[in-house]
Design an enzyme around this catalytic site. Sequence first.
Site, PDB file in Angstrom:
ATOM      1  N   ALA A  99       0.810  -1.218   0.000  1.00 35.76           N
ATOM      2  CA  ALA A  99       0.000   0.000   0.000  1.00 35.76           C
ATOM      3  C   ALA A  99       0.847   1.274   0.000  1.00 35.76           C
ATOM      4  O   ALA A  99       0.390   2.313  -0.456  1.00 35.76           O
ATOM      5  CB  ALA A  99      -0.952   0.000   1.183  1.00 35.76           C
ATOM      6  N   THR A 100       2.060   1.199   0.480  1.00 33.01           N
ATOM      7  CA  THR A 100       2.932   2.378   0.396  1.00 33.01           C
ATOM      8  C   THR A 100       3.111   2.738  -1.073  1.00 33.01           C
ATOM      9  O   THR A 100       2.957   3.896  -1.470  1.00 33.01           O
ATOM     10  CB  THR A 100       4.294   2.094   1.062  1.00 33.01           C
ATOM     11  OG1 THR A 100       4.067   1.843   2.457  1.00 33.01           O
ATOM     12  CG2 THR A 100       5.242   3.274   0.904  1.00 33.01           C
TER      13      THR A 100
ATOM     14  N   THR B 178       8.415  -7.342 -13.271  1.00 30.75           N
ATOM     15  CA  THR B 178       7.935  -8.728 -13.278  1.00 30.75           C
ATOM     16  C   THR B 178       7.004  -8.956 -12.102  1.00 30.75           C
ATOM     17  O   THR B 178       7.321  -8.586 -10.967  1.00 30.75           O
ATOM     18  CB  THR B 178       9.139  -9.695 -13.198  1.00 30.75           C
ATOM     19  OG1 THR B 178       9.942  -9.460 -14.344  1.00 30.75           O
ATOM     20  CG2 THR B 178       8.684 -11.144 -13.158  1.00 30.75           C
TER      21      THR B 178
ATOM     22  N   CYS C  72       8.113   5.576  20.132  1.00 31.28           N
ATOM     23  CA  CYS C  72       8.543   4.497  19.227  1.00 31.28           C
ATOM     24  C   CYS C  72       8.513   4.750  17.712  1.00 31.28           C
ATOM     25  O   CYS C  72       9.476   4.451  17.030  1.00 31.28           O
ATOM     26  CB  CYS C  72       7.742   3.238  19.494  1.00 31.28           C
ATOM     27  SG  CYS C  72       7.679   2.798  21.219  1.00 31.28           S
TER      28      CYS C  72
ATOM     29  N   GLN D 216      -6.852  -0.428   6.075  1.00 30.17           N
ATOM     30  CA  GLN D 216      -7.395  -0.943   7.346  1.00 30.17           C
ATOM     31  C   GLN D 216      -8.869  -1.309   7.229  1.00 30.17           C
ATOM     32  O   GLN D 216      -9.416  -1.971   8.106  1.00 30.17           O
ATOM     33  CB  GLN D 216      -7.218   0.106   8.454  1.00 30.17           C
ATOM     34  CG  GLN D 216      -5.776   0.428   8.777  1.00 30.17           C
ATOM     35  CD  GLN D 216      -5.053  -0.709   9.485  1.00 30.17           C
ATOM     36  OE1 GLN D 216      -5.672  -1.624  10.041  1.00 30.17           O
ATOM     37  NE2 GLN D 216      -3.739  -0.667   9.466  1.00 30.17           N
TER      38      GLN D 216
ATOM     39  N   HIS E 160      -0.688  -7.766   3.535  1.00 28.72           N
ATOM     40  CA  HIS E 160      -0.362  -8.218   4.896  1.00 28.72           C
ATOM     41  C   HIS E 160      -1.260  -7.640   5.979  1.00 28.72           C
ATOM     42  O   HIS E 160      -1.116  -7.966   7.159  1.00 28.72           O
ATOM     43  CB  HIS E 160       1.116  -7.976   5.217  1.00 28.72           C
ATOM     44  CG  HIS E 160       1.496  -6.558   5.496  1.00 28.72           C
ATOM     45  ND1 HIS E 160       1.708  -6.105   6.771  1.00 28.72           N
ATOM     46  CD2 HIS E 160       1.721  -5.515   4.687  1.00 28.72           C
ATOM     47  CE1 HIS E 160       2.062  -4.824   6.734  1.00 28.72           C
ATOM     48  NE2 HIS E 160       2.085  -4.443   5.462  1.00 28.72           N
TER      49      HIS E 160
ATOM     50  N   ASN F 152      -5.437   3.786  10.912  1.00 32.09           N
ATOM     51  CA  ASN F 152      -4.679   2.664  11.450  1.00 32.09           C
ATOM     52  C   ASN F 152      -4.380   2.783  12.945  1.00 32.09           C
ATOM     53  O   ASN F 152      -4.110   1.798  13.601  1.00 32.09           O
ATOM     54  CB  ASN F 152      -3.372   2.487  10.680  1.00 32.09           C
ATOM     55  CG  ASN F 152      -2.634   3.791  10.505  1.00 32.09           C
ATOM     56  OD1 ASN F 152      -3.149   4.752   9.916  1.00 32.09           O
ATOM     57  ND2 ASN F 152      -1.422   3.855  11.032  1.00 32.09           N
TER      58      ASN F 152
ATOM     59  N   SER G 266      -3.578  -3.545   0.924  1.00 37.17           N
ATOM     60  CA  SER G 266      -2.318  -4.243   1.178  1.00 37.17           C
ATOM     61  C   SER G 266      -2.559  -5.688   1.597  1.00 37.17           C
ATOM     62  O   SER G 266      -3.484  -5.966   2.373  1.00 37.17           O
ATOM     63  CB  SER G 266      -1.564  -3.508   2.293  1.00 37.17           C
ATOM     64  OG  SER G 266      -0.406  -4.219   2.654  1.00 37.17           O
TER      65      SER G 266
END
Length: 413
Positions: free
Chosen positions: A76-77, A250, A337, A184, A206, A156, A204
């Site tokens: 998605a980035t 590819t 973080c 999300q 994942h 998110n 995305s």
Amino acid sequence: MTVQLPIYMDNHATTPLDPRVLQAMMPYLTNVFGNAASRNHSFGWAAEEAVSQAREEVRLLVGAASTKEIVFTSGATESNNLAIKGVAHQYREKGNHLVTAKTEHKAVLDTMKRLEREGFEVTYLDVDPQGLVTPEQVEAALRPGTLLVSLMLANNEIGTIQPIAEIGAVCRKRGVLLHTDAVQAVGRMAVSVEDLNVDLLSLSGHKIYGPKGVGALYVRRTPGPKKGPRVRLTPEMDGGGHEQGMRSGTLNVPGIVGLGEAARLARLEWQKDAAHAFALRERLRKKLYDALDMVHLNGADDPRRLPGNLNVSFSFVEGEAMMMGIKDVAVSSGSACTSASLEPSYVLRALGVDSELAHSSIRFGLGRFNTEEEVDHVADIVIREVRRLRDMSPLYDLHKEGIDYKSIQWQAH
Ligand SMILES: *Cc1c(COP(=O)(O)O)cnc(C)c1O
């Protein structure tokens, strides 16, 4: 009853691979290894056939009119970059203005910043205390020369669901394209590009129990029942002209097959997943609220909130200390973080959450594979830790005695 540690409760950051997805991918990681662009032999045909099926699954998941509207990317980035830069560069002679919000994902905000350095102008909309943007705000920001509005469907960090369908109606009326980062939202709520009035949509693998490093961008090309425009994009990558010329390279066949299977499962099971995540989130929320005082919910109330999202701040608790105390539980903190700086979450700050409470926030992301036993265990650990940290806090003592510590004039020595 035993639960296995550590417990994963950070499903907004990534989701575990569903075993059914791995099973679908396995042949393409082993003997079916052809290049989907090889037109001359069966190895290529087999890969191409698998990619077509996956494309159909992604089309069905988002309700696109044609598989030609689905562009596979590395995630998605890249989808967000391609949508926003692709439109800005393609329609440059028509204008130089874009609109987004302060609570968007960095993949959108940093893309906008780069375009500003190229001379584009960007309006960053404020959000209300629940994280919401209104269609009126968007309308007021539009001007001659506005090329694109980019607003996420669901956030998110705080799970806030934006009124994208209404915003899309405004954009369509004014002839402005709308992109939504739906990473999300897909698999957690109903997502249809027609109902949402969007022209571009990112997702995305994942985040929907598929593999990492693969995603898709929906690019409107067939005017739907509501007569959307055909969108043209300037590609970011030059090469063999894959993906309708919009994304050369590819194809990641095993990844795409995984995304396709994840999309199929999301389409068939999202309601079950959403109900499961909601039940667990409410179980967790009730336990925390019943046991602790001064717990603050960050983000919007239902139904404008993702079912599996719980983002709460605990007064008189330092986020980093809290995270250390609950090491066996994988969650995210609104503290430090993210940026290796001491700045708390920019999303929480945009809601107007004060710095202390932003630092003490925790985001729980409940998903397909979480269980009630895990929720009960996590609730116990968090409650124990909040109590322990508050017992060491002189400010919490003052609060219990009814003293407003913020009004105290501290004596310097
Ligand atoms: C995870 C996420 C992204 C980035 O997706 P990748 O596939 O990891 O590049 C973008 N937007 C939102 C809202 C996300 O949660």
